[in-house]
Scaffold this active site. Sequence first.
Site, short mmCIF file in Angstrom:
data_model
loop_
_atom_site.label_atom_id
_atom_site.label_comp_id
_atom_site.label_asym_id
_atom_site.label_seq_id
_atom_site.Cartn_x
_atom_site.Cartn_y
_atom_site.Cartn_z
N CYS A 1 0.83 -1.12 0.06
CA CYS A 1 -0.07 0.12 -0.14
C CYS A 1 0.82 1.12 0.11
O CYS A 1 1.32 1.60 -1.08
CB CYS A 1 -0.87 -0.14 1.17
SG CYS A 1 -0.21 -0.53 2.69
N SER A 2 1.07 2.05 0.93
CA SER A 2 1.84 3.15 1.14
C SER A 2 2.25 3.49 2.64
O SER A 2 2.30 4.70 2.82
CB SER A 2 0.69 4.36 0.73
OG SER A 2 -0.45 4.32 1.47
N CYS A 3 2.57 2.49 3.26
CA CYS A 3 3.02 2.76 4.67
C CYS A 3 4.05 3.53 4.84
O CYS A 3 5.17 3.34 4.03
CB CYS A 3 3.07 1.36 5.44
SG CYS A 3 1.56 0.54 5.66
#
Lengths: 105, 214
Positions: free
Chosen positions: B121-123
Amino acid sequence: MVDKLVTDIGGEPAGAVPQEDRDQLFWEKQMIAAFNLLQVKGVVVTDEFRRTVEEMPAEYYANSTFYGRRLDGMIRLLIEKGVLDADTFDKRAQEILAAGTRDHV
Amino acid sequence: MNGDEHNHDHDHDDHAPTREDDDLELTEGEARFLALKSLLIEQGVMTADEIRARMEFNERGSPHQAARMIARAWVDPAYKERMLSDTKAAAAELGIEATEAALVTIENTPKRHNMVVCTLCSCYPRSLLGEPPAFYVSKAYRSRAVREPRKVLREFGVDIPDAVDIAVHDSNADLRYVIMPMRPAGTEGLSEDDLAALITRDSVVGCALPVEPA
C-alpha cells in the site's frame, strides 16, 4: 494454491517510476485527517480498512488511484459497519456533485 | 543556533491547509468525500473542529522532522545510538510526537545502501516525513523497488556502485522505516541546522543521497 491479493504487486513488472511530485489537494488532506479521527475514535481499525482494499476487484484496483482507493475502501467499510447508510450516502454525493460547489459543508 | 530559521528546499507554508481548492472543478471523488464528511458530522461521529485540529496536527509531519533527528545523530553519537535502538523515543526527545505503531531507523554504510518501499500500500513514516510523495505510492515504484532497486535508483539519478549492496525494506502498517544517510564528506564544520538542510525527504526513503555541502 492461494491467489495473490490484488495489492500484492511487489516484484511485478511495471513502467517508469513517476518523478514528478504532486501536492495533496485540500480535500485529500481533510480526508486523511477524517480517516485518522475514525481510527483514533475506534470507529475503524487499520486491518479492517486494509481488508476492504484487498477485496477490491482486480480490474478496479488496477485502474484506481491512491486517494480514490482510500476513499472507496472507507465508504465500503462504514456502510458495512452500519455507520453510513448506502442510500443516504449516494443521494448526498449526487446532490453535491450536481450542485458542483463546496458551499454546503 | 538559528532558532526558527531553516534553509530547506521544502516550504512548509505551501502545504498549509489554509484554503479550499476553489480554482479546481469539483470532481466525483471530492464530492463523495464531502458527502461522507457531512454525514459523519451530522451523525455526530466527528466535528468540523476536530477535522481542522487533526489537519493542523498532521501538518507537523514534514521532512524537517526526520532531518532534525538525523542531523542530531550525525553530531551526537549517543543520540544516534538511541535513534537506532528506539526511533520513537528519539523523536520524542526532539519534541516530535510519532503516531506510528513502530519506527525503525536503518543506517546506510559504505558497504550497504538501504531503501524503503511499501509494496502492499503506502505505509510511510508520516510523523517524520509528512505525506508520501507521488512516486512512493505509485504502482510502478511498489512493483519494481524490490525487483530491480539499482535500476530504480538510477532513474532517480542515484548510481550505487556494484560493490555496494542494496537492501530494500518493505514497510507495513505495524513497522515503518527511516533511512539514516551517511554524513557527506566536507561537512565537519557545519552546524546542526546546516546539516539538517542537507537531508532531503528522498534521502530518508533511500531514493537520494544527502545534498553535497556548497
